[in-house]
Scaffold this motif. Structure first.
Motif, PDB file in Angstrom:
ATOM      1  N   LEU A 145      -3.072   2.226   8.206  1.00 26.51           N
ATOM      2  CA  LEU A 145      -1.892   2.415   9.053  1.00 26.51           C
ATOM      3  C   LEU A 145      -2.217   2.341  10.543  1.00 26.51           C
ATOM      4  O   LEU A 145      -1.347   2.022  11.345  1.00 26.51           O
ATOM      5  CB  LEU A 145      -1.228   3.757   8.732  1.00 26.51           C
ATOM      6  N   ARG A 174       4.965   6.316   2.027  1.00 25.35           N
ATOM      7  CA  ARG A 174       5.286   5.314   3.049  1.00 25.35           C
ATOM      8  C   ARG A 174       5.265   5.986   4.418  1.00 25.35           C
ATOM      9  O   ARG A 174       5.685   7.121   4.558  1.00 25.35           O
ATOM     10  CB  ARG A 174       6.678   4.726   2.847  1.00 25.35           C
ATOM     11  N   ARG A 178       5.821   1.294   5.805  1.00 29.72           N
ATOM     12  CA  ARG A 178       4.648   0.659   5.177  1.00 29.72           C
ATOM     13  C   ARG A 178       4.076   1.559   4.095  1.00 29.72           C
ATOM     14  O   ARG A 178       3.949   2.769   4.291  1.00 29.72           O
ATOM     15  CB  ARG A 178       3.562   0.396   6.229  1.00 29.72           C
TER      16      ARG A 178
END
Length: 186
Positions: A145, A174, A178
């Motif tokens: 991330l 998420r 994402r």
């Protein structure tokens, strides 16, 4: 001869969330709400983690409807009256007019990253937000991330209260749309 059945009156109470009520060992054992200026307490069954989790992410002032059965006098035999009405918690009906999430996996938390959190072995495994919430991504998810201090975060996943009582932890599925974990190809 048939046994007489005991009936329990379940009350539906509307009010505004005030705060969690802690047990002497630091767990969450109930909540306090304000019902038109009158304090009302709901207590959970011992070790009812699901009830505690349902209230963990609430903010003071949110409108609630809670169902419960009115408690009798203290089983400890004291002659002191309770400071307010106490109910045995049955269920959370609504939060701000909406039904609570049926599955904790669908809960969201949002905020701005104020610091990184580290696993026991020293790798970053998530972030702490300005709301006091902790977003757990695991080390691989954190790397994927690329989160850093100052980033805005919207995290989805299963949440529960932090043991400190100040915020929640989300096991992120998420973050900002994402997926935290890569999908494995078959």
């Amino acid at each position: 001869m048939p046994h007489p059945q005991e009936t329990i009156d379940i009350w539906s109470v509307e009010g505004r969330f005030q705060h969690l009520v802690y047990s002497p060992k630091g767990g969450i054992e109930g909540v306090l709400i304000d019902t038109d200026g009158i304090a009302t307490q709901f207590v959970f069954d011992r070790h009812d983690e699901a009830a505690a989790a349902a209230f963990a992410g609430l903010r003071p002032g949110q409108a609630l409807v809670i169902e419960g059965a009115e408690q009798g006098p203290s089983p400890k035999g004291t002659d002191r009256d309770a400071a307010h009405t106490v109910y045995q918690f049955e269920r959370l009906v609504s939060v701000d007019g909406l039904a609570p999430a049926d599955t904790p996996a669908g809960q969201q938390i949002a905020g701005t990253v104020v610091r990184l959190n580290y696993a026991r072995h020293g790798e970053a495994n998530g972030v702490v937000l300005d709301t006091g919430d902790f977003v757990h991504t695991k080390p691989d998810g954190f790397v994927r991330l690329g989160l850093k201090v100052g980033d805005k975060v919207l995290a989805e996943g299963r949440t529960q209260a932090l043991s400190t009582g100040g915020g929640r932890v989300v096991e992120a599925v998420r973050v900002n749309g994402r997926r935290v974990e890569e999908r494995q190809e078959a």
